[in-house]
Design an enzyme around this catalytic site. Structure first.
Site, PDB file in Angstrom:
ATOM      1  N   TYR A  56     -11.960  31.896 -11.215  1.00 55.51           N
ATOM      2  CA  TYR A  56     -11.229  30.629 -10.865  1.00 55.51           C
ATOM      3  C   TYR A  56     -12.471  29.242 -11.091  1.00 55.51           C
ATOM      4  CZ  TYR A  56      -7.518  33.247  -9.134  1.00 55.51           C
ATOM      5  OH  TYR A  56      -6.127  34.390  -9.068  1.00 55.51           O
ATOM      6  N   HIS A 114      -9.741  42.119 -11.173  1.00 54.77           N
ATOM      7  CA  HIS A 114      -8.769  41.246 -11.455  1.00 54.77           C
ATOM      8  C   HIS A 114      -7.756  41.758 -12.515  1.00 54.77           C
ATOM      9  CE1 HIS A 114      -8.499  36.604 -11.392  1.00 54.77           C
ATOM     10  NE2 HIS A 114      -7.322  37.017 -11.737  1.00 54.77           N
TER      11      HIS A 114
HETATM   12  N1  LIG Z   1      -4.487  38.103  -9.824  1.00 54.35           N
HETATM   13  C1  LIG Z   1      -4.005  37.245 -10.741  1.00 54.35           C
HETATM   14  O1  LIG Z   1      -3.822  37.796 -11.861  1.00 54.35           O
HETATM   15  C2  LIG Z   1      -3.152  35.990 -10.479  1.00 54.35           C
HETATM   16  C3  LIG Z   1      -2.768  35.283 -11.198  1.00 54.35           C
HETATM   17  C4  LIG Z   1      -2.123  33.996 -10.808  1.00 54.35           C
HETATM   18  C5  LIG Z   1      -2.487  33.523  -9.737  1.00 54.35           C
HETATM   19  N2  LIG Z   1      -3.267  34.365  -8.837  1.00 54.35           N
HETATM   20  C6  LIG Z   1      -3.303  33.954  -7.193  1.00 54.35           C
HETATM   21  O2  LIG Z   1      -2.046  33.637  -6.669  1.00 54.35           O
HETATM   22  C7  LIG Z   1      -2.119  32.221  -6.170  1.00 54.35           C
HETATM   23  C8  LIG Z   1      -0.735  31.584  -6.534  1.00 54.35           C
HETATM   24  O3  LIG Z   1      -0.182  31.356  -7.579  1.00 54.35           O
HETATM   25  P1  LIG Z   1      -0.365  30.148  -8.741  1.00 54.35           P
HETATM   26  O4  LIG Z   1      -1.402  29.297  -8.225  1.00 54.35           O
HETATM   27  O5  LIG Z   1      -0.343  30.645 -10.115  1.00 54.35           O
HETATM   28  O6  LIG Z   1       1.147  29.391  -8.426  1.00 54.35           O
HETATM   29  P2  LIG Z   1       2.019  29.127  -7.125  1.00 54.35           P
HETATM   30  O7  LIG Z   1       1.467  29.459  -5.935  1.00 54.35           O
HETATM   31  O8  LIG Z   1       3.330  29.786  -7.622  1.00 54.35           O
HETATM   32  O9  LIG Z   1       2.424  27.737  -7.527  1.00 54.35           O
HETATM   33  C9  LIG Z   1       1.313  26.588  -7.144  1.00 54.35           C
HETATM   34  C10 LIG Z   1       1.744  25.304  -7.498  1.00 54.35           C
HETATM   35  O10 LIG Z   1       3.029  25.157  -7.007  1.00 54.35           O
HETATM   36  C11 LIG Z   1       2.720  23.684  -6.255  1.00 54.35           C
HETATM   37  N3  LIG Z   1       3.596  24.105  -4.857  1.00 54.35           N
HETATM   38  C12 LIG Z   1       3.174  24.930  -3.926  1.00 54.35           C
HETATM   39  N4  LIG Z   1       3.773  25.003  -2.848  1.00 54.35           N
HETATM   40  C13 LIG Z   1       4.861  24.016  -3.120  1.00 54.35           C
HETATM   41  C14 LIG Z   1       5.915  23.572  -2.260  1.00 54.35           C
HETATM   42  N5  LIG Z   1       6.238  23.798  -1.068  1.00 54.35           N
HETATM   43  N6  LIG Z   1       6.965  22.619  -3.068  1.00 54.35           N
HETATM   44  C15 LIG Z   1       6.566  22.211  -4.357  1.00 54.35           C
HETATM   45  N7  LIG Z   1       5.455  22.720  -4.807  1.00 54.35           N
HETATM   46  C16 LIG Z   1       4.795  23.431  -4.455  1.00 54.35           C
HETATM   47  C17 LIG Z   1       1.606  23.517  -5.970  1.00 54.35           C
HETATM   48  O11 LIG Z   1       1.282  22.089  -6.056  1.00 54.35           O
HETATM   49  P3  LIG Z   1       0.033  21.369  -5.255  1.00 54.35           P
HETATM   50  O12 LIG Z   1      -1.150  22.411  -5.589  1.00 54.35           O
HETATM   51  O13 LIG Z   1      -0.071  20.193  -5.835  1.00 54.35           O
HETATM   52  O14 LIG Z   1       0.311  21.492  -3.839  1.00 54.35           O
HETATM   53  C18 LIG Z   1       1.129  24.118  -7.421  1.00 54.35           C
HETATM   54  O15 LIG Z   1       1.230  23.173  -8.254  1.00 54.35           O
HETATM   55  C19 LIG Z   1      -3.297  31.409  -7.191  1.00 54.35           C
HETATM   56  O16 LIG Z   1      -3.575  30.293  -6.599  1.00 54.35           O
HETATM   57  C20 LIG Z   1      -4.391  32.742  -7.005  1.00 54.35           C
HETATM   58  O17 LIG Z   1      -4.902  32.785  -5.895  1.00 54.35           O
HETATM   59  C21 LIG Z   1      -3.518  35.567  -8.854  1.00 54.35           C
END
Ligand SMILES: NC(=O)c1ccc[n+]([C@@H]2O[C@H](COP(=O)([O-])OP(=O)(O)OC[C@H]3O[C@@H](n4cnc5c(N)ncnc54)[C@H](OP(=O)(O)O)[C@@H]3O)[C@@H](O)[C@H]2O)c1
Length: 279
Positions: A56, A114
């Site tokens: 990241y 990962h």
């Molecule tokens: N292992 C893997 O391959 C992998 C892949 C993808 C993700 N991940 C991990 O999983 C975590 C979460 O997944 P993600 O970041 O892809 O997506 P997510 O958590 O589903 O979505 C994040 C997005 O949603 C918004 N958001 C968060 N809470 C909200 C709410 N209550 N209402 C409206 N919008 C909201 C955030 O906005 P703001 O930031 O503007 O508040 C951001 O734009 C990642 O950050 C990472 O740590 C791991």
């Protein structure tokens, strides 16, 4: 506000079922102060599991997390991930050292591969076990592994695998067909990534009706869905303060049988095996 429920790791250790993701954080110096503030607020609210990865922002996310947890390390269950290209035996060890430095800590609570790597999983697992023996990591696990790959992990003596982090939300329910049952039968939790489908579920019309009935938002209902099971840890990423607060409050939502039936109708569970989805 009720306490955030906890999920049992195979070791018996309990971790919060609701944590904080950090993908797309640590990319811009302009946003850094807000990101650090958001993670600290999340800690204050009990979302003490933080997920990051060396990938990241090319280490920038880990550096930002290091700043956010400075002086609070013992409150945190800290998760990071080795990039698969680095996941040879020696490569894993060296990558872990670099992550520890960026995170300004002496140990990770959970270190994940990962996604499946071209390096033999036996080599990665051996390095994980050596890091564990040296006290640099407390647990290890994998990410984006499907059932066949989880079987491979077990084959190389990987009964200690503590978690598998995969894509899971209302629009990505494929793992309910066989991976979730596999994980359950082995006592190994899932970490649900992108639980709000990267923000897209926050505007989903079919969640609106249920949300209104709970005086909640669609994003909160999406999170409450991932929190239904006792073997799933969910890790939404949020920088906006309002989102952090909403996400914490989602842990207090109790979905009724009728809500769950409505969610199943709008987002049907899988009827057959599909490819493990990734973002
Ligand atoms: N292992 C893997 O391959 C992998 C892949 C993808 C993700 N991940 C991990 O999983 C975590 C979460 O997944 P993600 O970041 O892809 O997506 P997510 O958590 O589903 O979505 C994040 C997005 O949603 C918004 N958001 C968060 N809470 C909200 C709410 N209550 N209402 C409206 N919008 C909201 C955030 O906005 P703001 O930031 O503007 O508040 C951001 O734009 C990642 O950050 C990472 O740590 C791991």
């Amino acid at each position: 506000m009720t306490d955030i429920k906890q999920v049992r790791l195979p070791s018996g250790e309990m971790v919060p079922a609701l944590g904080q993701g950090t993908w797309k954080m640590g990319e811009s110096p302009k946003r850094r102060a807000d990101e650090v503030k958001a993670l600290r607020l999340g800690l204050d609210l009990g979302m003490t599991l933080i997920d990051t990865a060396e990938m990241y922002a090319d280490g920038g996310s880990e550096e930002m997390v290091g700043e956010a947890i400075a002086g609070r390390r013992d409150e945190v269950f800290l998760v990071s991930k080795v990039w698969p290209g680095n996941a040879s035996g020696q490569g894993t060890t060296a990558a872990c050292e670099r992550s520890l430095k960026r995170l300004r800590t002496d140990r990770l609570d959970l270190y994940l591969l990962h996604w499946p790597s071209r390096h033999p999983i036996a080599d990665t697992v051996r390095a994980f076990e050596e890091l564990k023996a040296a006290g640099k990591i407390r647990h290890w696990g994998v990410s984006n592994f499907d059932v066949a790959e989880m079987d491979d992990v077990l084959d190389v003596g990987g009964k200690a695998v503590a978690a598998n982090q995969v894509l899971y939300n209302l629009t990505r329910r494929g793992i309910e067909f066989d991976l979730l049952p596999w994980q359950k039968s082995h006592g190994t939790p899932i970490m649900a990534y992108s639980p709000v489908e990267q923000g897209r579920l926050a505007h989903h019309p079919q969640l609106q009706r249920i949300a209104v009935a709970h005086k909640a938002t669609p994003a909160q209902i999406a999170l409450a869905f991932t929190l239904l099971r006792d073997d799933v840890i969910t890790i939404p990423k949020a920088t906006a303060e309002a989102h952090v607060r909403e996400n914490r409050a989602a842990a207090d939502i109790v979905l009724s049988g009728a809500d769950i039936a409505a969610l199943d109708a709008a987002f049907p569970p899988p009827k057959r095996k599909g490819e493990l989805e990734m973002i």
